[in-house]
Design an enzyme around this catalytic site. Structure first.
Site, PDB file in Angstrom:
ATOM      1  N   CYS A 222       2.119 -28.886  51.282  1.00 40.55           N
ATOM      2  CA  CYS A 222       2.869 -28.610  50.066  1.00 40.55           C
ATOM      3  C   CYS A 222       2.113 -27.481  49.368  1.00 40.55           C
ATOM      4  O   CYS A 222       1.026 -27.122  49.808  1.00 40.55           O
ATOM      5  CB  CYS A 222       2.887 -29.893  49.234  1.00 40.55           C
TER       6      CYS A 222
ATOM      7  N   CYS B 174       7.786 -28.619  51.004  1.00 39.28           N
ATOM      8  CA  CYS B 174       8.331 -27.705  50.008  1.00 39.28           C
ATOM      9  C   CYS B 174       8.526 -26.341  50.649  1.00 39.28           C
ATOM     10  O   CYS B 174       7.847 -25.998  51.619  1.00 39.28           O
ATOM     11  CB  CYS B 174       7.435 -27.612  48.771  1.00 39.28           C
TER      12      CYS B 174
ATOM     13  N   CYS C  38       2.973 -21.330  55.917  1.00 42.15           N
ATOM     14  CA  CYS C  38       2.325 -22.241  56.859  1.00 42.15           C
ATOM     15  C   CYS C  38       1.767 -21.491  58.064  1.00 42.15           C
ATOM     16  O   CYS C  38       2.512 -20.841  58.790  1.00 42.15           O
ATOM     17  CB  CYS C  38       3.326 -23.288  57.322  1.00 42.15           C
TER      18      CYS C  38
END
Length: 147
Positions: free
Chosen positions: A10, A83, A90
């Site tokens: 997140c 999210c 990422c």
């Protein structure tokens, strides 16, 4: 052989990913390692996240907010983003086999009275419980096939 690591990401690692970490760890038991991290960690677990999880009988008060960089040298089997911002930033992790994106509203953005904010936290907790419970059931079924 080390247990597969499932990393939940997140942005702030203060609400959604912390809740998901606790729920998934409880649902999967000892076959997997479960951790959470953030791309811009808040440095704390949100007090209302701790409170709504305590209402559900889960203590996350000892969990802490951490940066995803802590896991870059670890073999991460699965990454789950919760999210959109974390999904965009990422990185790939060593050994990563799977990547999933299960987006949830950020309860930290809730406004109003404390009770109104708690309602939002409870709603997100319940949504995370449903989605991660189903994910855990699938992983357990998958593991049973390989025994």
């Amino acid at each position: 052989m080390t247990k597969p690591l499932i990393l939940i990401l997140c942005t702030g690692n203060s609400c959604r990913s912390q809740i998901a970490e606790a729920i998934l760890r409880a649902a999967l038991g000892s076959e997997f390692r479960v951790a959470s991290a953030g791309s811009k960690p808040a440095g704390h677990v949100h007090p209302l996240a701790i409170r709504v999880m305590a209402e559900a009988g889960v203590d996350i008060s000892k969990q802490h907010s951490k940066h995803l960089d802590e896991f870059l040298g670890s073999p991460v089997e699965t990454v789950i983003t919760v999210c959109g911002k974390a999904d965009q930033v990422c990185p790939m992790f060593p050994g990563q086999c799977n990547r999933h994106h299960f987006p949830f509203d950020d309860p930290a953005d809730a406004t109003g009275t404390e009770e109104q904010q708690l309602e939002v936290f409870r709603k997100v907790r319940d949504e995370i419980t449903e989605v991660f419970g189903a994910y855990a059931a699938g992983r357990r079924d998958e593991s049973a096939l390989h025994v």
